[in-house]
Scaffold this active site. Structure first.
Site, mmCIF file in Angstrom:
data_model
loop_
_atom_site.group_PDB
_atom_site.id
_atom_site.type_symbol
_atom_site.label_atom_id
_atom_site.label_comp_id
_atom_site.label_asym_id
_atom_site.label_seq_id
_atom_site.Cartn_x
_atom_site.Cartn_y
_atom_site.Cartn_z
ATOM 1 N N ASP A 1 6.799 -22.828 18.511
ATOM 2 C CA ASP A 1 5.804 -22.359 17.703
ATOM 3 C C ASP A 1 4.632 -21.595 18.441
ATOM 4 O O ASP A 1 3.785 -22.503 18.848
ATOM 5 C CB ASP A 1 5.191 -23.667 16.983
ATOM 6 C CG ASP A 1 6.319 -24.315 15.969
ATOM 7 O OD1 ASP A 1 7.419 -23.461 15.614
ATOM 8 O OD2 ASP A 1 6.200 -25.115 15.638
ATOM 9 N N GLU B 1 7.444 -30.493 22.546
ATOM 10 C CA GLU B 1 7.120 -29.491 21.947
ATOM 11 C C GLU B 1 6.380 -28.488 22.664
ATOM 12 O O GLU B 1 5.264 -28.875 23.370
ATOM 13 C CB GLU B 1 6.260 -29.672 20.772
ATOM 14 C CG GLU B 1 6.062 -28.448 19.702
ATOM 15 C CD GLU B 1 5.413 -28.846 18.192
ATOM 16 O OE1 GLU B 1 4.936 -28.041 17.535
ATOM 17 O OE2 GLU B 1 5.739 -29.919 17.904
ATOM 18 N N GLU C 1 12.918 -32.866 20.099
ATOM 19 C CA GLU C 1 12.066 -33.259 21.449
ATOM 20 C C GLU C 1 11.084 -34.424 20.916
ATOM 21 O O GLU C 1 10.477 -34.973 21.925
ATOM 22 C CB GLU C 1 11.199 -32.162 21.634
ATOM 23 C CG GLU C 1 10.152 -31.732 20.356
ATOM 24 C CD GLU C 1 10.418 -30.960 19.426
ATOM 25 O OE1 GLU C 1 9.727 -30.899 18.382
ATOM 26 O OE2 GLU C 1 11.957 -30.696 19.160
ATOM 27 N N ASP D 1 16.349 -27.801 13.751
ATOM 28 C CA ASP D 1 14.896 -28.054 14.351
ATOM 29 C C ASP D 1 14.847 -29.457 15.148
ATOM 30 O O ASP D 1 15.464 -30.045 14.870
ATOM 31 C CB ASP D 1 13.833 -27.914 13.423
ATOM 32 C CG ASP D 1 12.389 -27.443 13.923
ATOM 33 O OD1 ASP D 1 12.328 -27.306 14.923
ATOM 34 O OD2 ASP D 1 11.610 -27.377 13.016
ATOM 35 N N LEU E 1 8.072 -28.706 3.678
ATOM 36 C CA LEU E 1 9.343 -28.997 3.022
ATOM 37 C C LEU E 1 9.845 -30.484 2.979
ATOM 38 O O LEU E 1 9.287 -31.373 3.313
ATOM 39 C CB LEU E 1 10.496 -28.380 4.282
ATOM 40 C CG LEU E 1 10.192 -27.168 4.697
ATOM 41 C CD1 LEU E 1 11.298 -26.704 5.658
ATOM 42 C CD2 LEU E 1 10.381 -26.327 3.330
ATOM 43 N N HIS F 1 9.157 -14.826 10.614
ATOM 44 C CA HIS F 1 8.888 -16.169 9.910
ATOM 45 C C HIS F 1 7.439 -16.056 9.354
ATOM 46 O O HIS F 1 6.506 -15.381 9.805
ATOM 47 C CB HIS F 1 8.636 -17.307 11.299
ATOM 48 C CG HIS F 1 8.908 -18.699 10.746
ATOM 49 N ND1 HIS F 1 8.048 -19.170 9.745
ATOM 50 C CD2 HIS F 1 9.497 -19.531 11.328
ATOM 51 C CE1 HIS F 1 8.169 -20.495 9.600
ATOM 52 N NE2 HIS F 1 9.155 -20.704 10.402
ATOM 53 N N ARG G 1 15.083 -25.235 19.253
ATOM 54 C CA ARG G 1 13.982 -25.074 20.311
ATOM 55 C C ARG G 1 13.924 -25.996 21.323
ATOM 56 O O ARG G 1 13.626 -25.671 22.483
ATOM 57 C CB ARG G 1 12.599 -25.067 19.622
ATOM 58 C CG ARG G 1 12.416 -26.441 18.776
ATOM 59 C CD ARG G 1 11.036 -26.448 18.195
ATOM 60 N NE ARG G 1 10.587 -27.482 17.557
ATOM 61 C CZ ARG G 1 9.493 -27.815 16.885
ATOM 62 N NH1 ARG G 1 8.408 -26.915 17.277
ATOM 63 N NH2 ARG G 1 9.363 -28.776 15.916
ATOM 64 N N TRP H 1 12.277 -33.299 3.791
ATOM 65 C CA TRP H 1 13.325 -33.258 4.777
ATOM 66 C C TRP H 1 14.392 -34.417 3.966
ATOM 67 O O TRP H 1 14.677 -35.489 4.585
ATOM 68 C CB TRP H 1 12.671 -33.802 5.767
ATOM 69 C CG TRP H 1 11.617 -32.750 6.623
ATOM 70 C CD1 TRP H 1 11.390 -31.752 6.061
ATOM 71 C CD2 TRP H 1 11.141 -33.018 7.820
ATOM 72 N NE1 TRP H 1 10.693 -30.981 7.125
ATOM 73 C CE2 TRP H 1 10.456 -32.090 8.194
ATOM 74 C CE3 TRP H 1 11.125 -34.079 8.728
ATOM 75 C CZ2 TRP H 1 9.817 -31.696 9.423
ATOM 76 C CZ3 TRP H 1 10.407 -34.007 10.065
ATOM 77 C CH2 TRP H 1 9.653 -32.702 10.375
#
Length: 802
Positions: free
Chosen positions: A577, A312, A503, A500, A391, A646, A560, A393
């Site tokens: 982010d 990340e 990583e 999303d 959220l 966002h 990402r 998931w």
């Protein structure tokens, strides 16, 4: 005994869990020896059709590679008298914190830093066959032959063989070295191969045999170049050490009790192989190093260590010409052309449910805002946790939050507005969600398609306030199962999603494929992109011959995480982010650096969250998105490939595009400015798919002879070749310093005032109040004139600057 220590620091995650630079293997310096009987004093060798290598025994011996079209210009060369292949055995420590990793070199047990050259020769097809009979060379030659057949390697190739070894100095001699009697000495054979990949590229490989230990052996000065040891060398101006690799081996796992950290795991292995390889070569003072994936703190990485490890927000953060660049990027990757709808207007990131979306659509209509899509990441529903709202998931629509889901999608579609959603390769426990129709975690567990721990249980990966199971993308059942989830989402009318993560594969996980998780870690985001991309292509193929939808108006997913082949599979990227701040290493400035560095690494289609993402709201420690920052980020992203908002991780703490009349009207204005260069954006996206060139470009791609542009990072950038953007990325600033590069024949026209800047290599202070960032187009160019014409038509070309 070498070991791998894995330390879990999930409880220490904030924004930067690893604030200090890790301890790494020092630069390795050694001497070069060569066999006078088998190595000539001077020789030129052919490499493929277009390259040659020159070997010289002068000054201790050196090797350089050049293109036949420029025999006086060295592309790659070794340092005279210095070893260029070395290896070591070292202990490794990996600290992990929710998708972020830091790799440290601990105890170094053995360094073979000196090198001999026993033979240099060109090899042809017949040589590959003969070499296969050599036991030490079999795997190398077989691999080379397969690569030659599959990828069309152009022979002849250049092969260098010899040994690397470690020696000790005699107490009474400063410059001479020898193996000391009755002491052990470690050595290993090596093979280094250079081969032509295409007309502009050379590839190299290094292979090592297993290290061996010898006793009572001396080097003879009559055999090897003893002068290489006794000559005094001048100061070497620059050295570059690279290609340090972590080789995967099967290891035993020993769990130990940690003293201060939790979840410390040790993996031990005997010293049977080197686990570090270094290639050392010379670097000219003016040489620069760009790329290395998406990085946020630097553009030029000369003199810096850059671990290539997917995680990340990149690694290393702390507060030729265009043809060559095109060939470099397009050698491996051909990004796919984006559908026009995603680049036609704003992608509105919103949460709250059906009524919130309908209300916001009315507000945006009133401002005549060009909108391409609503991106609704909370389509799966939200839950309250200790850090706020998060959220569920579990990748299905929450019918309570988004009642009338299909009708909402249909109504927006009637206005040519798409709906986009969110998913990732992780699944949360659903025991506490009252209205779940499916329990995807339970389904995946029954199918046995989750990443596992050593004991066979699902590996529960910490994610802020809850743990999740992670799909094992190496399992043959995973692909079809997850594609069916995507199919159900698309059947509802969804036309895009954020894919999303990717990583966070733990480096001590167990996979179905049996491969080492450290090796699989970088491959995981490629597999994740591949599954999504294959689904997109399969869906598109299913529409051929049907009238219900144009196949060219296709699906889009954006990611990402990525590695070498990710641009081949992913349709679009975003930068991850950033902090909601003005900072250089993790704020709005880093968004510019990440955009440009990723573009040089094959990620031609990339963008950032408008306003950033990460907010922190703690006593005496607050990062909250200000209105000014939000407005400036809108101005910046109006000149990236996608214009997407966002709300951030703490929406109520952040200024939003809908916060007040000023923010809403500013958003509408820059959505129109974004739309005004759509005609050029379509052209650049097509160029990206054909040549690999990024939409947003560092100036050195087009002005390589201008030394000053090489010093630029976030200060300014090009959109294609025709638009120059000088963003405001500092709080409270209303003027910027623009640089107009050498080598440009056209004048640069200021968009808002029409003022011309005609002197190449000059600077100018330019007024840039909020709403009027410093944007320039080439004077009298078709692109520039069309852009200005569109701005007038959208009534956003007020000339209010002096």
């Amino acid at each position: 005994m070498a070991s791998l220590k894995i330390t879990k620091k999930h409880h220490k995650h904030l924004n930067n869990p690893f604030p200090s630079n890790p301890k790494t293997l020092p630069c390795i310096h050694g001497n070069l020896l060569f066999d006078f009987q088998s190595v000539p004093s001077e020789q030129i060798y052919n490499i493929g059709k277009d390259f040659q290598s020159n070997w010289s025994s002068k000054n201790g011996g050196s090797l350089c590679i050049f293109h036949k079209s420029q025999p006086s210009r060295s592309m790659w060369s070794t340092v005279p008298g210095r070893s260029f292949v070395s290896a070591a055995v070292a202990e490794t420590e990996i600290e992990e914190s929710r998708g972020s990793f830091v790799i440290k070199d601990r105890d170094i047990h053995s360094i073979c830093n000196h090198q001999t050259i026993d033979n240099i020769r060109t090899i042809h097809t017949s040589d590959i066959v003969l070499c296969a009979n050599n036991q030490d060379f079999t795997s190398f030659s077989n691999g080379l032959d397969q690569e030659r057949q599959n990828k069309g390697i152009q022979l002849p190739a250049l092969l260098i063989t010899g040994k690397i070894f470690c020696v000790k100095k005699r107490k009474n001699s400063i410059q001479s070295f020898e193996f000391i009697e009755k002491q052990q000495s470690t050595y290993a054979k090596y093979w280094m191969l250079f081969d032509q990949k295409n007309k502009n590229q050379i590839g190299f490989q290094v292979r090592l045999a297993k290290p061996k230990v010898e006793h009572r052996q001396k080097l003879s000065p009559r055999t090897y170049g003893y002068r290489a040891f006794i000559s005094k060398f001048g100061r070497i101006r620059r050295l570059r050490v690279g290609c340090s690799r972590y080789f995967s081996r099967k290891r035993g796992i020993i769990t130990v009790s940690p003293a201060e950290e939790e979840n410390v795991i040790m993996k031990n292995e005997g010293v049977t192989d080197f686990n570090r390889i270094c290639i050392t070569y010379s670097s000219e003072k003016s040489e620069k190093f760009y790329g290395f994936g998406e990085q946020f703190s630097h553009m030029d990485f000369k003199g810096k260590r850059v671990p290539i490890f997917v995680q990340e927000q990149g690694i290393g953060r702390g507060d030729q010409p265009i043809t060559f660049a095109a060939n470099l990027v397009s050698y491996r990757w051909r990004p796919q052309k984006l559908p026009d709808w995603i680049i036609s207007g704003a992608v509105v990131g919103l949460q709250g449910g059906t009524e919130t979306v309908r209300h916001m659509w009315k507000e945006l209509q009133a401002q005549e805002t060009p909108v391409s899509a609503f991106w609704l990441q909370d389509w799966v529903g939200q839950r309250k946790t200790v850090i706020g709202s998060q959220l569920w998931w579990n990748w299905e629509v929450d019918s309570n939050r988004y009642s009338g889901w299909r009708q909402l999608i249909k109504d927006l579609g009637a206005r040519d507005i798409k709906v986009m959603t969110y998913c990732n390769p992780c699944l949360a426990l659903m025991d506490e969600k009252p209205n779940a129709k499916r329990n995807l975690f339970e389904e995946a567990t029954k199918l046995d398609i989750l990443v596992k721990e050593k004991n066979g249980d699902p590996y529960m990966v910490p994610n802020t306030a809850f743990d999740v199971g992670m799909l094992d993308l190496t399992h043959p059942k995973t692909e079809s199962w997850f594609k069916q989830i995507l199919q159900e989402m698309v059947d509802d009318g969804v036309r895009g999603w954020m894919a999303d993560f990717g990583e966070g594969l733990p480096v001590d996980a167990c996979l179905y494929s049996g491969e080492d998780p450290i090796t699989a870690h970088n491959r995981y985001p490629e597999l994740w992109a591949k599954i999504n991309r294959e689904f997109v292509e399969e869906w598109k193929s299913s529409l051929v011959g049907k009238e219900k939808e144009d196949p060219e108006d296709g699906l889009v997913f954006f990611m990402r995480a990525g590695f070498r082949n990710s641009p081949k599979w992913a349709t679009l990227f975003w930068e991850g982010d950033q902090m909601v701040s003005w900072q250089a290493n993790d704020g709005i400035k880093s968004a510019v650096v990440g955009l440009l560095s990723s573009g040089l690494s094959g990620y031609a289609l990339n963008h950032s969250d408008i306003g950033g993402y990460c907010s922190v709201n703690l006593p005496f420690f607050k990062y909250q998105r200000s209105e000014e920052l939000l407005l400036r980020w809108m101005e910046l992203n109006a000149f990236s490939v996608v214009f997407r908002t966002h709300e951030g991780n703490k929406p109520t703490s952040n200024s939003q595009f809908y916060s007040n009349h000023r923010t809403l009207s500013h958003f509408a204005r820059f959505a129109k400015i974004y739309k005004a260069w759509k005609f050029y954006r379509i052209q650049l996206v097509k160029e990206a798919s054909e040549k690999g060139l990024p939409v947003c470009r560092h100036l050195f791609l087009h002005y390589p002879e201008d030394e000053y542009v090489h010093t630029l990072t976030y200060q300014q950038f090009l959109v294609g070749t025709e638009i120059l953007v000088v963003p405001v990325v500092d709080k409270g600033k209303e003027m910027v310093r623009a640089y107009f590069p050498e080598g440009e024949k056209c004048s640069w026209k200021h968009v808002w005032t029409g003022k011309l800047h005609s002197k190449p290599g000059s600077e100018a202070w330019v007024e840039a109040p909020i709403g009027y960032p410093a944007i320039f187009v080439k004077d009298s160019s078709i692109i520039g004139d069309t852009f200005l014409k569109n701005l007038r038509e959208y009534n956003v070309l007020q000339r209010s600057c002096n």
